[in-house]
Design a protein around this motif. Structure first.
Motif, PDB file in Angstrom:
ATOM      1  N   MET A   1       0.825  -1.195   0.000  1.00 38.96           N
ATOM      2  CA  MET A   1       0.000   0.000   0.000  1.00 38.96           C
ATOM      3  C   MET A   1       0.862   1.250   0.000  1.00 38.96           C
ATOM      4  SD  MET A   1      -3.242  -0.690   2.519  1.00 38.96           S
ATOM      5  CE  MET A   1      -2.513  -1.957   3.534  1.00 38.96           C
ATOM      6  N   ASP A   2       0.513   2.193  -0.851  1.00 39.74           N
ATOM      7  CA  ASP A   2       1.161   3.495  -0.886  1.00 39.74           C
ATOM      8  C   ASP A   2       0.583   4.315   0.260  1.00 39.74           C
ATOM      9  OD1 ASP A   2       2.024   6.062  -1.308  1.00 39.74           O
ATOM     10  OD2 ASP A   2       1.562   6.102  -3.444  1.00 39.74           O
ATOM     11  N   ILE A   3       1.305   4.436   1.351  1.00 39.67           N
ATOM     12  CA  ILE A   3       0.729   5.053   2.546  1.00 39.67           C
ATOM     13  C   ILE A   3       0.559   6.564   2.398  1.00 39.67           C
ATOM     14  CG2 ILE A   3       1.707   3.234   3.999  1.00 39.67           C
ATOM     15  CD1 ILE A   3       3.613   5.400   5.114  1.00 39.67           C
ATOM     16  N   LEU A   4       1.283   7.164   1.440  1.00 37.43           N
ATOM     17  CA  LEU A   4       1.131   8.597   1.221  1.00 37.43           C
ATOM     18  C   LEU A   4      -0.161   8.921   0.477  1.00 37.43           C
ATOM     19  CD1 LEU A   4       4.741   9.811   0.314  1.00 37.43           C
ATOM     20  CD2 LEU A   4       3.597   9.790   2.528  1.00 37.43           C
ATOM     21  N   ALA A   5      -0.740   7.908  -0.165  1.00 33.81           N
ATOM     22  CA  ALA A   5      -1.968   8.127  -0.927  1.00 33.81           C
ATOM     23  C   ALA A   5      -3.220   7.972  -0.067  1.00 33.81           C
ATOM     24  CB  ALA A   5      -2.025   7.149  -2.102  1.00 33.81           C
ATOM     25  N   LEU A   6      -3.014   7.620   1.211  1.00 31.48           N
ATOM     26  CA  LEU A   6      -4.148   7.356   2.098  1.00 31.48           C
ATOM     27  C   LEU A   6      -4.048   8.182   3.370  1.00 31.48           C
ATOM     28  CD1 LEU A   6      -4.023   3.451   1.860  1.00 31.48           C
ATOM     29  CD2 LEU A   6      -5.672   4.915   0.681  1.00 31.48           C
TER      30      LEU A   6
ATOM     31  N   LEU B   1      -6.000   4.243   5.819  1.00 31.12           N
ATOM     32  CA  LEU B   1      -4.973   3.207   5.967  1.00 31.12           C
ATOM     33  C   LEU B   1      -5.435   2.132   6.948  1.00 31.12           C
ATOM     34  CD1 LEU B   1      -2.080   2.402   5.120  1.00 31.12           C
ATOM     35  CD2 LEU B   1      -1.250   3.687   7.091  1.00 31.12           C
ATOM     36  N   ARG B   2      -5.959   2.552   8.083  1.00 31.78           N
ATOM     37  CA  ARG B   2      -6.468   1.606   9.077  1.00 31.78           C
ATOM     38  C   ARG B   2      -7.598   0.766   8.496  1.00 31.78           C
ATOM     39  NH1 ARG B   2      -4.788   2.513  14.302  1.00 31.78           N
ATOM     40  NH2 ARG B   2      -3.630   4.462  14.683  1.00 31.78           N
TER      41      ARG B   2
ATOM     42  N   ALA C   1       2.618  -0.575  14.114  1.00 30.93           N
ATOM     43  CA  ALA C   1       1.482  -0.793  15.017  1.00 30.93           C
ATOM     44  C   ALA C   1       0.303  -1.438  14.297  1.00 30.93           C
ATOM     45  CB  ALA C   1       1.055   0.535  15.633  1.00 30.93           C
ATOM     46  N   LEU C   2       0.150  -1.126  13.023  1.00 26.35           N
ATOM     47  CA  LEU C   2      -0.949  -1.693  12.241  1.00 26.35           C
ATOM     48  C   LEU C   2      -0.661  -3.121  11.786  1.00 26.35           C
ATOM     49  CD1 LEU C   2      -2.005   1.368  10.030  1.00 26.35           C
ATOM     50  CD2 LEU C   2      -3.224   0.397  11.994  1.00 26.35           C
TER      51      LEU C   2
END
Length: 262
Positions: A1-6, A11-12, A41-42
């Motif tokens: 997953m592209d975390i900058l896009a969410l 994301l969670r 953490a996720l």
């Protein structure tokens, strides 16, 4: 997953949905410590991003004593005039280091055809240069903070640089050490020049590590550009993309095998 896009909420939500399936989760574009800690953490399994090889400089905080001792050991190991008995004595003073080195000497990463039963035997068979290199790898792995991704990146860079160094008229051994020290500023959260000037490396290597100058700097830039996905830049004045790709694949396999051993 592209975390900058969410967003964090998105994301969670994505993680919660994907956890219903037998998949591994990879967090892409991790750029800060806070983002990394959130992904940890996720429950993400794998991580990619500049966070793992860019230093978070802490100017007013001294290097911890434990890491300072490791840095002093690294400095001794890079002394070109170090003698056989001196390096043996250094290694023997640290039982954990001795055990890890002996385990590594008998691993597939080195591939020696028979069992090595003692440190002295390993020194005699492999020689001083090889033992210095493998001991340096172990010390760097102990110095590396947090996630294993940083030492993985470090070992991949080192092995890649070793393989393509001849393309830049450099010795393979010099290329390996260049890649190995290319993340030491990140490991210690200190500017590269502050760390490197305390280690007895050649002036050419120091120039490459501090300012990417000289032919060794070109080699290092080529490796880093390729590893960070700037493929057109990496092959401008260096090896072909095919050679770089093959070196990268082999370096990753070797790095994983080495980390699993130490």
């Amino acid at each position: 997953m592209d975390i900058l896009a969410l967003s964090e909420a998105e994301l969670r939500q994505h993680v919660a949905l994907l956890r219903e399936y037998p998949v591994k989760l990879l967090a892409e574009k991790v750029e800060t410590k806070a983002e990394f800690e959130l992904c940890m953490a996720l429950g993400f399994d794998y991580f990619q991003g500049y966070f793992f090889c860019r230093p978070e400089i802490i100017s007013d905080k001294p290097i911890p004593d434990s890491k300072l001792k490791l840095l002093e050991l690294l400095s001794k190991l890079q002394d070109p005039d170090i003698e056989f008995k001196t390096i043996e004595s250094i290694i023997r003073q640290d039982p954990g280091l001795s055990l890890k080195l002996l385990r590594l000497l008998n691993s597939a990463a080195i591939g020696f055809p028979r069992q090595i039963n003692s440190l002295r035997e390993g020194l005699v068979i492999l020689g001083l240069k090889a033992i210095k290199t493998w001991t340096t790898i172990i010390v760097m792995s102990e110095m590396s903070p947090g996630p294993a991704e940083l030492i993985q990146v470090t070992l991949v860079r080192a092995k890649m640089a070793e393989k393509i160094a001849p393309e830049f008229d450099c010795h393979s051994e010099a290329g390996f050490l260049l890649g190995l020290f290319s993340t030491i500023d990140t490991m210690l959260s200190k500017p590269m020049n502050e760390v490197i000037n305390s280690i007895p490396l050649s002036n050419e290597s120091k120039l490459a590590l501090i300012s990417r100058g000289g032919i060794k700097g070109q080699l290092l830039n080529c490796i880093i550009d390729y590893c960070e996905g700037r493929w057109s830049q990496s092959s401008e004045d260096g090896p072909s993309l095919e050679k770089l790709s093959n070196a990268y694949i082999e370096a990753n396999e070797w790095a994983t095998m080495t980390l699993n051993t130490i």
